[in-house]
Design an enzyme around this catalytic site. Structure first.
Site, PDB file in Angstrom:
ATOM      1  N   LYS A  43      -1.076 -54.611   7.364  1.00  0.00           N
ATOM      2  CA  LYS A  43      -1.901 -54.950   8.528  1.00  0.00           C
ATOM      3  C   LYS A  43      -2.872 -56.087   8.242  1.00  0.00           C
ATOM      4  CE  LYS A  43      -4.498 -52.536  12.110  1.00  0.00           C
ATOM      5  NZ  LYS A  43      -3.839 -53.273  13.161  1.00  0.00           N
ATOM      6  N   GLY A  48      -6.922 -55.003   1.339  1.00  0.00           N
ATOM      7  CA  GLY A  48      -5.824 -55.362   0.434  1.00  0.00           C
ATOM      8  C   GLY A  48      -4.962 -56.493   0.981  1.00  0.00           C
ATOM      9  N   CYS A  49      -4.680 -56.453   2.248  1.00  0.00           N
ATOM     10  CA  CYS A  49      -3.832 -57.483   2.867  1.00  0.00           C
ATOM     11  C   CYS A  49      -4.545 -58.834   2.893  1.00  0.00           C
ATOM     12  CB  CYS A  49      -3.417 -57.045   4.268  1.00  0.00           C
ATOM     13  SG  CYS A  49      -2.421 -55.529   4.264  1.00  0.00           S
ATOM     14  N   THR A  50      -5.842 -58.810   3.128  1.00  0.00           N
ATOM     15  CA  THR A  50      -6.622 -60.047   3.120  1.00  0.00           C
ATOM     16  C   THR A  50      -6.655 -60.638   1.714  1.00  0.00           C
ATOM     17  OG1 THR A  50      -7.962 -59.279   4.978  1.00  0.00           O
ATOM     18  CG2 THR A  50      -8.879 -61.060   3.632  1.00  0.00           C
ATOM     19  N   ALA A  53      -3.194 -62.179   0.887  1.00  0.00           N
ATOM     20  CA  ALA A  53      -2.971 -63.426   1.620  1.00  0.00           C
ATOM     21  C   ALA A  53      -3.823 -64.561   1.057  1.00  0.00           C
ATOM     22  CB  ALA A  53      -3.261 -63.224   3.105  1.00  0.00           C
TER      23      ALA A  53
END
Length: 161
Positions: A43, A48-50, A53
């Site tokens: 998401k 974690g995703c930020t 990326a």
């Protein structure tokens, strides 16, 4: 609820056609001739995703020098991807797979467990595809921190061959 199969190195990568953050369709066939780092994440705008990326974006120049394109895939919408990229000044491409077809084909849509609850969702994973469309390495479950550097190291090894 069955897990989607995890890809194996040496197999042909499944084709896909997904919209990017601008709404333009991106096809795997159109990326032939270059390496493709396809990373799957749950998401936009989560910690974690930020982090993942941002790390891929920071190393993007090194990936580009090895003729590699980096694409993140999640079920988030095109609009959410666009806002995520703008908010965090991301340089990597993000693809929207709202229907989960590509996530399933690449083995990233699997059974997850959280606080005793089971549900289907995105397992953070990455697939490295060579210029001929062959899967060369699979990371079936990854931790966000430091993962981009691990992928770059493996790509560097494989690109020298």
């Amino acid at each position: 609820m069955a897990d989607s199969p995890i890809l194996e190195s040496g197999t042909q990568a499944p084709g896909f056609c997904l919209p990017n953050a601008e709404g333009t369709e991106v096809r795997l066939d159109d990326l032939r001739g270059q390496w493709v780092v396809l990373y799957f994440y749950p998401k936009d705008n989560t910690p974690g995703c930020t982090l993942e990326a941002k790390e891929f974006s920071k190393l993007q120049g090194q990936f580009t020098s090895l003729s590699a394109v980096i694409l993140g895939v999640s079920p988030d919408s095109v609009k959410t991807h666009r806002n995520f990229m703008t908010k965090h000044n991301l340089g990597v491409g993000l693809l929207s797979d709202a229907g989960h077809e590509t996530l399933e084909a690449f083995g990233a849509w699997r059974l997850k467990k959280n606080y005793g609850r089971e549900y289907m969702g995105v397992v953070r994973s990455t697939v490295l595809i060579d210029p001929e469309g062959i899967v060369r390495h699979v990371w079936p479950e990854v931790k966000a921190a430091g993962h981009a550097a691990v992928v770059l190291e493996r790509l560097t090894e494989l690109a020298k061959r």
